[in-house]
Design an enzyme around this catalytic site. Sequence first.
Site, PDB file in Angstrom:
ATOM      1  N   CYS A 171     -52.034 -52.684  18.724  1.00  0.00           N
ATOM      2  CA  CYS A 171     -50.716 -52.254  18.270  1.00  0.00           C
ATOM      3  C   CYS A 171     -50.171 -53.321  17.328  1.00  0.00           C
ATOM      4  O   CYS A 171     -50.758 -54.393  17.156  1.00  0.00           O
ATOM      5  CB  CYS A 171     -49.778 -52.058  19.462  1.00  0.00           C
ATOM      6  SG  CYS A 171     -49.461 -53.587  20.382  1.00  0.00           S
ATOM      7  N   HIS A 193     -53.819 -60.025  26.351  1.00  0.00           N
ATOM      8  CA  HIS A 193     -54.722 -59.932  27.496  1.00  0.00           C
ATOM      9  C   HIS A 193     -56.060 -59.313  27.097  1.00  0.00           C
ATOM     10  O   HIS A 193     -56.339 -58.138  27.349  1.00  0.00           O
ATOM     11  CB  HIS A 193     -54.066 -59.110  28.617  1.00  0.00           C
ATOM     12  CG  HIS A 193     -53.037 -59.889  29.378  1.00  0.00           C
ATOM     13  ND1 HIS A 193     -52.003 -59.299  30.077  1.00  0.00           N
ATOM     14  CD2 HIS A 193     -52.888 -61.224  29.559  1.00  0.00           C
ATOM     15  CE1 HIS A 193     -51.266 -60.231  30.649  1.00  0.00           C
ATOM     16  NE2 HIS A 193     -51.790 -61.406  30.349  1.00  0.00           N
ATOM     17  N   CYS A 238     -43.792 -60.137  21.113  1.00  0.00           N
ATOM     18  CA  CYS A 238     -43.681 -58.859  20.412  1.00  0.00           C
ATOM     19  C   CYS A 238     -42.211 -58.569  20.135  1.00  0.00           C
ATOM     20  O   CYS A 238     -41.368 -58.685  21.027  1.00  0.00           O
ATOM     21  CB  CYS A 238     -44.275 -57.741  21.267  1.00  0.00           C
ATOM     22  SG  CYS A 238     -44.001 -56.091  20.569  1.00  0.00           S
ATOM     23  N   GLU A 240     -44.761 -60.475  30.997  1.00  0.00           N
ATOM     24  CA  GLU A 240     -43.608 -59.873  30.331  1.00  0.00           C
ATOM     25  C   GLU A 240     -42.404 -59.797  31.269  1.00  0.00           C
ATOM     26  O   GLU A 240     -41.270 -60.054  30.870  1.00  0.00           O
ATOM     27  CB  GLU A 240     -43.949 -58.474  29.804  1.00  0.00           C
ATOM     28  CG  GLU A 240     -42.801 -57.878  29.013  1.00  0.00           C
ATOM     29  CD  GLU A 240     -43.045 -56.447  28.576  1.00  0.00           C
ATOM     30  OE1 GLU A 240     -42.073 -55.679  28.498  1.00  0.00           O
ATOM     31  OE2 GLU A 240     -44.222 -56.092  28.309  1.00  0.00           O
ATOM     32  N   CYS A 275     -42.646 -49.126  24.877  1.00  0.00           N
ATOM     33  CA  CYS A 275     -42.828 -49.196  23.432  1.00  0.00           C
ATOM     34  C   CYS A 275     -43.597 -47.993  22.893  1.00  0.00           C
ATOM     35  O   CYS A 275     -44.294 -47.285  23.618  1.00  0.00           O
ATOM     36  CB  CYS A 275     -43.511 -50.502  23.042  1.00  0.00           C
ATOM     37  SG  CYS A 275     -45.288 -50.519  23.280  1.00  0.00           S
ATOM     38  N   SER A 302     -54.614 -56.456  31.750  1.00  0.00           N
ATOM     39  CA  SER A 302     -53.813 -55.814  30.710  1.00  0.00           C
ATOM     40  C   SER A 302     -53.098 -54.611  31.315  1.00  0.00           C
ATOM     41  O   SER A 302     -53.719 -53.607  31.647  1.00  0.00           O
ATOM     42  CB  SER A 302     -54.713 -55.363  29.552  1.00  0.00           C
ATOM     43  OG  SER A 302     -54.033 -54.452  28.710  1.00  0.00           O
ATOM     44  N   ASN A 328     -51.109 -52.314  30.017  1.00  0.00           N
ATOM     45  CA  ASN A 328     -51.190 -51.030  29.319  1.00  0.00           C
ATOM     46  C   ASN A 328     -52.579 -50.406  29.445  1.00  0.00           C
ATOM     47  O   ASN A 328     -52.718 -49.189  29.485  1.00  0.00           O
ATOM     48  CB  ASN A 328     -50.756 -51.181  27.857  1.00  0.00           C
ATOM     49  CG  ASN A 328     -51.773 -51.860  26.986  1.00  0.00           C
ATOM     50  OD1 ASN A 328     -52.676 -51.217  26.463  1.00  0.00           O
ATOM     51  ND2 ASN A 328     -51.661 -53.166  26.817  1.00  0.00           N
ATOM     52  N   SER A 381     -54.428 -54.248  23.457  1.00  0.00           N
ATOM     53  CA  SER A 381     -54.932 -55.591  23.152  1.00  0.00           C
ATOM     54  C   SER A 381     -56.448 -55.605  22.950  1.00  0.00           C
ATOM     55  O   SER A 381     -57.040 -56.679  22.848  1.00  0.00           O
ATOM     56  CB  SER A 381     -54.535 -56.570  24.258  1.00  0.00           C
ATOM     57  OG  SER A 381     -54.845 -56.054  25.532  1.00  0.00           O
TER      58      SER A 381
END
Length: 318
Positions: A19, A48, A104, A134, A203, A231, A233, A276
Amino acid sequence: MTAAKPRLHVLLAGPRGFCAGVDRAIRIVEEALKRHGAPVYVRHEIVHNRFVVEGLERQGAIFVDELSEVPDDGQPVIFSAHGVPKSVPAEARAREMYFLDATCPLVSKVHREAERHHARDHHLLLIGHEGHPEVVGTMGQLPEGAVTLVEDVEAARLVQPPPGMALTYTTQTTLSVDDTAAIVATLRERFPAMTEPSKESICYATTNRQAAVKAVAARSELVIVVGAPNSSNSVRLREVAERAGAPRAVMVQRGADLDPSVADGCATVGISAGASAPEILVQEVIDRLRERFDVTTEDVTVAIEDVTFRLPPMRVPA
């Protein structure tokens, strides 16, 4: 005569992989190395993904857990894309370090919104996973006790925020869209006066990748997600694939980790990648499948992404 390989149709989820926030963070490290030479220090994994981290290490990046591990040699220190508590840049300033913030921009927006709500005397309910960098960074924007973490629907049913305070919620940017909606619905039922973020906290990249994996999962007997186990996501993509109708969903970090026999008996397999994970690792997985199958591919694209983020200003080398 060699027996023909069984056919396998691969659906490639789009968007997938990098991203804009991840791309920006990696470019910050690479540009700092170009301008200032090695070493460049990075607090925590910049993103990650071990393939990315090891590639930057070969260029001269040194990854550390805390700033206390960084010598006072004047070389740049970079904060990871996940964001950091306010105490980290404060420590860097106290030591007169030259630091670059690769957080980010969409995570930074969550930080600023949390500050605005706190300034209005709102207590913040943060939907996210305990211990994720995060979440640690977002909670670290506000004084201790100003944020209550809500991890799941059960926690939303039981959470007891400070009595008498107005409530606002926000979320980690990489959560499951569906899971988060269920948590928010539970919180709204309990706290009808709770205010919402001014913009969606999850996001665009997370939302798009989950929509894409749903599209391929509905047509696949197996979904392979390329990503790291730490990770968020990427893990969510595997979970979303299972819930969206794929009989099986697995996650691998790269092609060498995949046993292609996992696709035996399948006619159609879906592939996606966390935000990532670079595209080269997706191609590794496809090449690994080609060792055992006659592979055809089809792109299944649900959104076109054209988001880019600028790099922060960098000091001119002496």
